[in-house]
Design a protein around this motif. Structure first.
Motif, PDB file in Angstrom:
ATOM      1  N   MET A   1       7.438 -47.111 -37.405  1.00  0.00           N
ATOM      2  CA  MET A   1       8.631 -46.427 -37.898  1.00  0.00           C
ATOM      3  C   MET A   1       9.875 -46.977 -37.192  1.00  0.00           C
ATOM      4  SD  MET A   1       9.570 -42.364 -37.727  1.00  0.00           S
ATOM      5  CE  MET A   1       8.325 -41.963 -38.962  1.00  0.00           C
ATOM      6  N   THR A   2      10.890 -47.317 -37.986  1.00  0.00           N
ATOM      7  CA  THR A   2      12.131 -47.827 -37.426  1.00  0.00           C
ATOM      8  C   THR A   2      12.980 -46.673 -36.909  1.00  0.00           C
ATOM      9  OG1 THR A   2      12.116 -49.686 -38.974  1.00  0.00           O
ATOM     10  CG2 THR A   2      14.203 -49.158 -37.892  1.00  0.00           C
ATOM     11  N   VAL A   3      13.479 -46.817 -35.697  1.00  0.00           N
ATOM     12  CA  VAL A   3      14.304 -45.784 -35.081  1.00  0.00           C
ATOM     13  C   VAL A   3      15.744 -46.272 -35.019  1.00  0.00           C
ATOM     14  CG1 VAL A   3      14.676 -44.371 -33.031  1.00  0.00           C
ATOM     15  CG2 VAL A   3      12.349 -45.022 -33.687  1.00  0.00           C
ATOM     16  N   ASP A   4      16.673 -45.433 -35.453  1.00  0.00           N
ATOM     17  CA  ASP A   4      18.093 -45.768 -35.391  1.00  0.00           C
ATOM     18  C   ASP A   4      18.649 -45.264 -34.061  1.00  0.00           C
ATOM     19  OD1 ASP A   4      20.755 -46.236 -35.683  1.00  0.00           O
ATOM     20  OD2 ASP A   4      21.035 -44.987 -37.469  1.00  0.00           O
ATOM     21  N   TYR A   5      18.785 -46.174 -33.114  1.00  0.00           N
ATOM     22  CA  TYR A   5      19.229 -45.784 -31.779  1.00  0.00           C
ATOM     23  C   TYR A   5      20.737 -45.570 -31.686  1.00  0.00           C
ATOM     24  CZ  TYR A   5      14.500 -47.011 -30.333  1.00  0.00           C
ATOM     25  OH  TYR A   5      13.129 -47.066 -30.201  1.00  0.00           O
ATOM     26  N   THR A   6      21.420 -45.628 -32.836  1.00  0.00           N
ATOM     27  CA  THR A   6      22.848 -45.298 -32.844  1.00  0.00           C
ATOM     28  C   THR A   6      23.081 -43.847 -33.263  1.00  0.00           C
ATOM     29  OG1 THR A   6      23.204 -45.995 -35.150  1.00  0.00           O
ATOM     30  CG2 THR A   6      23.397 -47.688 -33.426  1.00  0.00           C
ATOM     31  N   GLU A   7      22.016 -43.108 -33.535  1.00  0.00           N
ATOM     32  CA  GLU A   7      22.163 -41.701 -33.914  1.00  0.00           C
ATOM     33  C   GLU A   7      22.742 -40.899 -32.746  1.00  0.00           C
ATOM     34  OE1 GLU A   7      18.453 -40.141 -35.203  1.00  0.00           O
ATOM     35  OE2 GLU A   7      18.327 -41.414 -36.987  1.00  0.00           O
ATOM     36  N   LEU A  60      21.630 -36.267 -25.653  1.00  0.00           N
ATOM     37  CA  LEU A  60      20.399 -35.474 -25.722  1.00  0.00           C
ATOM     38  C   LEU A  60      19.221 -36.225 -25.117  1.00  0.00           C
ATOM     39  CD1 LEU A  60      18.788 -32.999 -26.747  1.00  0.00           C
ATOM     40  CD2 LEU A  60      18.429 -34.273 -28.878  1.00  0.00           C
ATOM     41  N   VAL A  61      19.111 -37.505 -25.422  1.00  0.00           N
ATOM     42  CA  VAL A  61      17.971 -38.272 -24.917  1.00  0.00           C
ATOM     43  C   VAL A  61      17.995 -38.325 -23.387  1.00  0.00           C
ATOM     44  CG1 VAL A  61      19.073 -40.551 -24.979  1.00  0.00           C
ATOM     45  CG2 VAL A  61      16.620 -40.362 -25.365  1.00  0.00           C
ATOM     46  N   GLY A  62      19.183 -38.360 -22.790  1.00  0.00           N
ATOM     47  CA  GLY A  62      19.282 -38.349 -21.334  1.00  0.00           C
ATOM     48  C   GLY A  62      18.867 -37.008 -20.747  1.00  0.00           C
ATOM     49  N   LEU A  63      19.236 -35.921 -21.431  1.00  0.00           N
ATOM     50  CA  LEU A  63      18.811 -34.591 -21.000  1.00  0.00           C
ATOM     51  C   LEU A  63      17.290 -34.488 -21.008  1.00  0.00           C
ATOM     52  CD1 LEU A  63      19.262 -31.573 -20.349  1.00  0.00           C
ATOM     53  CD2 LEU A  63      19.560 -31.191 -22.816  1.00  0.00           C
ATOM     54  N   VAL A  64      16.669 -35.021 -22.044  1.00  0.00           N
ATOM     55  CA  VAL A  64      15.209 -34.974 -22.138  1.00  0.00           C
ATOM     56  C   VAL A  64      14.570 -35.860 -21.066  1.00  0.00           C
ATOM     57  CG1 VAL A  64      13.232 -35.471 -23.629  1.00  0.00           C
ATOM     58  CG2 VAL A  64      15.270 -34.372 -24.573  1.00  0.00           C
ATOM     59  N   GLU A  65      15.173 -37.006 -20.786  1.00  0.00           N
ATOM     60  CA  GLU A  65      14.666 -37.856 -19.705  1.00  0.00           C
ATOM     61  C   GLU A  65      14.732 -37.122 -18.371  1.00  0.00           C
ATOM     62  OE1 GLU A  65      15.751 -42.360 -21.242  1.00  0.00           O
ATOM     63  OE2 GLU A  65      17.340 -41.096 -20.425  1.00  0.00           O
ATOM     64  N   ALA A  66      15.818 -36.394 -18.138  1.00  0.00           N
ATOM     65  CA  ALA A  66      15.929 -35.607 -16.906  1.00  0.00           C
ATOM     66  C   ALA A  66      14.862 -34.520 -16.862  1.00  0.00           C
ATOM     67  CB  ALA A  66      17.325 -34.992 -16.800  1.00  0.00           C
ATOM     68  N   ASN A  67      14.559 -33.945 -18.018  1.00  0.00           N
ATOM     69  CA  ASN A  67      13.490 -32.948 -18.085  1.00  0.00           C
ATOM     70  C   ASN A  67      12.138 -33.579 -17.748  1.00  0.00           C
ATOM     71  OD1 ASN A  67      12.666 -30.162 -18.885  1.00  0.00           O
ATOM     72  ND2 ASN A  67      11.511 -31.258 -20.446  1.00  0.00           N
ATOM     73  N   THR A  68      11.942 -34.827 -18.165  1.00  0.00           N
ATOM     74  CA  THR A  68      10.715 -35.543 -17.816  1.00  0.00           C
ATOM     75  C   THR A  68      10.636 -35.772 -16.310  1.00  0.00           C
ATOM     76  OG1 THR A  68      10.595 -36.655 -19.963  1.00  0.00           O
ATOM     77  CG2 THR A  68       9.431 -37.693 -18.125  1.00  0.00           C
ATOM     78  N   LEU A  69      11.748 -36.152 -15.706  1.00  0.00           N
ATOM     79  CA  LEU A  69      11.776 -36.337 -14.252  1.00  0.00           C
ATOM     80  C   LEU A  69      11.453 -35.027 -13.544  1.00  0.00           C
ATOM     81  CD1 LEU A  69      14.988 -38.543 -14.031  1.00  0.00           C
ATOM     82  CD2 LEU A  69      12.640 -39.315 -13.641  1.00  0.00           C
ATOM     83  N   ARG A  70      11.971 -33.932 -14.085  1.00  0.00           N
ATOM     84  CA  ARG A  70      11.663 -32.608 -13.535  1.00  0.00           C
ATOM     85  C   ARG A  70      10.164 -32.337 -13.611  1.00  0.00           C
ATOM     86  NH1 ARG A  70      10.166 -28.440 -11.814  1.00  0.00           N
ATOM     87  NH2 ARG A  70      11.197 -26.406 -11.779  1.00  0.00           N
ATOM     88  N   THR A  71       9.542 -32.723 -14.713  1.00  0.00           N
ATOM     89  CA  THR A  71       8.107 -32.518 -14.891  1.00  0.00           C
ATOM     90  C   THR A  71       7.306 -33.378 -13.920  1.00  0.00           C
ATOM     91  OG1 THR A  71       8.453 -32.010 -17.225  1.00  0.00           O
ATOM     92  CG2 THR A  71       6.222 -32.607 -16.564  1.00  0.00           C
ATOM     93  N   LEU A  72       7.701 -34.634 -13.770  1.00  0.00           N
ATOM     94  CA  LEU A  72       7.013 -35.510 -12.819  1.00  0.00           C
ATOM     95  C   LEU A  72       7.109 -34.949 -11.404  1.00  0.00           C
ATOM     96  CD1 LEU A  72       8.138 -39.018 -14.134  1.00  0.00           C
ATOM     97  CD2 LEU A  72       5.875 -37.969 -14.362  1.00  0.00           C
ATOM     98  N   ARG A  73       8.230 -34.323 -11.104  1.00  0.00           N
ATOM     99  CA  ARG A  73       8.402 -33.742  -9.770  1.00  0.00           C
ATOM    100  C   ARG A  73       7.457 -32.558  -9.556  1.00  0.00           C
ATOM    101  NH1 ARG A  73      11.654 -30.680  -6.302  1.00  0.00           N
ATOM    102  NH2 ARG A  73      12.638 -31.870  -4.626  1.00  0.00           N
ATOM    103  N   ASP A  74       7.071 -31.892 -10.642  1.00  0.00           N
ATOM    104  CA  ASP A  74       6.105 -30.801 -10.535  1.00  0.00           C
ATOM    105  C   ASP A  74       4.698 -31.314 -10.257  1.00  0.00           C
ATOM    106  OD1 ASP A  74       7.989 -28.864 -10.959  1.00  0.00           O
ATOM    107  OD2 ASP A  74       7.556 -28.612 -13.088  1.00  0.00           O
ATOM    108  N   MET A  75       4.450 -32.583 -10.580  1.00  0.00           N
ATOM    109  CA  MET A  75       3.107 -33.137 -10.437  1.00  0.00           C
ATOM    110  C   MET A  75       2.957 -34.037  -9.220  1.00  0.00           C
ATOM    111  SD  MET A  75       1.963 -34.046 -14.335  1.00  0.00           S
ATOM    112  CE  MET A  75       3.273 -35.224 -14.629  1.00  0.00           C
ATOM    113  N   LEU A  76       4.061 -34.642  -8.790  1.00  0.00           N
ATOM    114  CA  LEU A  76       3.991 -35.663  -7.756  1.00  0.00           C
ATOM    115  C   LEU A  76       4.870 -35.309  -6.570  1.00  0.00           C
ATOM    116  CD1 LEU A  76       4.426 -38.732 -10.128  1.00  0.00           C
ATOM    117  CD2 LEU A  76       2.265 -37.867  -9.223  1.00  0.00           C
ATOM    118  N   ALA A  77       4.608 -35.963  -5.468  1.00  0.00           N
ATOM    119  CA  ALA A  77       5.494 -35.825  -4.320  1.00  0.00           C
ATOM    120  C   ALA A  77       6.885 -36.313  -4.716  1.00  0.00           C
ATOM    121  CB  ALA A  77       4.961 -36.641  -3.145  1.00  0.00           C
ATOM    122  N   PRO A  78       7.949 -35.666  -4.237  1.00  0.00           N
ATOM    123  CA  PRO A  78       9.308 -36.073  -4.624  1.00  0.00           C
ATOM    124  C   PRO A  78       9.574 -37.562  -4.451  1.00  0.00           C
ATOM    125  CG  PRO A  78       9.386 -34.006  -3.435  1.00  0.00           C
ATOM    126  CD  PRO A  78       7.959 -34.480  -3.357  1.00  0.00           C
TER     127      PRO A  78
END
Length: 219
Positions: A1-7, A60-78
């Motif tokens: 699937m082609t993604v339009d990264y200018t959205e 929005l994509v950056g907010l979600v990336e930050a949420n992913t970092l938050r999740t990784l912090r819940d699983m791994l040492a900081p």
């Protein structure tokens, strides 16, 4: 699937770094580090150039990336969060890998399988690991391309969606911005008046009122 990264979800700035910290529930100083605002630290989530100091710079994509970092912090040492995030980014040849539903889940699982000694809280408990990832995905609304289109915040029925109200927190069902409801409540309008003015239910107005202090910082 082609993604339009200018959205707008990829390029329209909707949050400040401080907003991101409030939304994902992390200390501002930690999020500033992830944003590359600390000397010699790599930028870990997407930002656009700021027009002026204090203006939104995170799409929005950056907010979600930050949420992913938050999740990784819940699983791994900081100290391992950055290494894991870079590992996932480098493993997949796709932009914004930390915001892609499939790549994050596959990548995080692959990382802990290849680096079992780095597991922090979930250890080798696969059930707990899956629970953490499912919690990560819960506030996100995805398109068919596995990239997010909206982020559900702690106020029920409210989303951050760059297609509506410039990405400000909005009631999904009728597009009413939370900041407008909050302003009316702070201005002394009664709950009944706010309900009539914005076409909201008692539960919706009560939810904004319950989270008034938090919403005032992030809405």
């Amino acid at each position: 699937m082609t993604v339009d990264y200018t959205e707008p979800r990829f390029v329209a700035p909707i949050c400040t770094v401080q907003d991101v910290a409030e939304i994902v529930g992390m200390p501002v100083e930690t999020v500033k580090t992830w944003a590359g605002q600390r000397r010699s630290r790599r930028q870990m989530f997407s930002r656009t150039p700021q027009g002026h100091r204090g203006w939104p710079s995170v799409p929005l994509v950056g907010l979600v990336e930050a949420n992913t970092l938050r999740t990784l912090r819940d699983m791994l040492a900081p100290s391992e969060v950055e290494a894991a995030a870079l590992w996932i980014r480098n493993k997949y040849d796709a932009p914004y890998a930390l915001a892609n539903r499939r790549l994050v889940t596959d990548g995080a699982y692959a990382y802990v399988q290849e680096n079992p000694s780095e597991l922090y809280r979930v250890k080798t408990n696969q059930h707990a690991f899956v629970e953490v990832l499912e919690a990560h995905l819960q506030p996100l609304i995805f398109e068919h391309d596995d990239y997010p289109v909206a982020y559900e915040v702690r106020i029920p029925g409210v989303v951050i969606d760059p297609r509506f109200n410039a990405g400000r927190m909005t009631f999904e069902r009728n597009r009413v911005p939370v900041f407008a409801v909050l302003g009316s409540l702070q201005g002394g309008d009664s709950v009944d008046e706010v309900m009539q003015q914005y076409g909201l239910t008692l539960q919706e107005v009560a939810a904004v009122d319950e989270h008034r202090e938090w919403a005032a910082k992030a809405a």
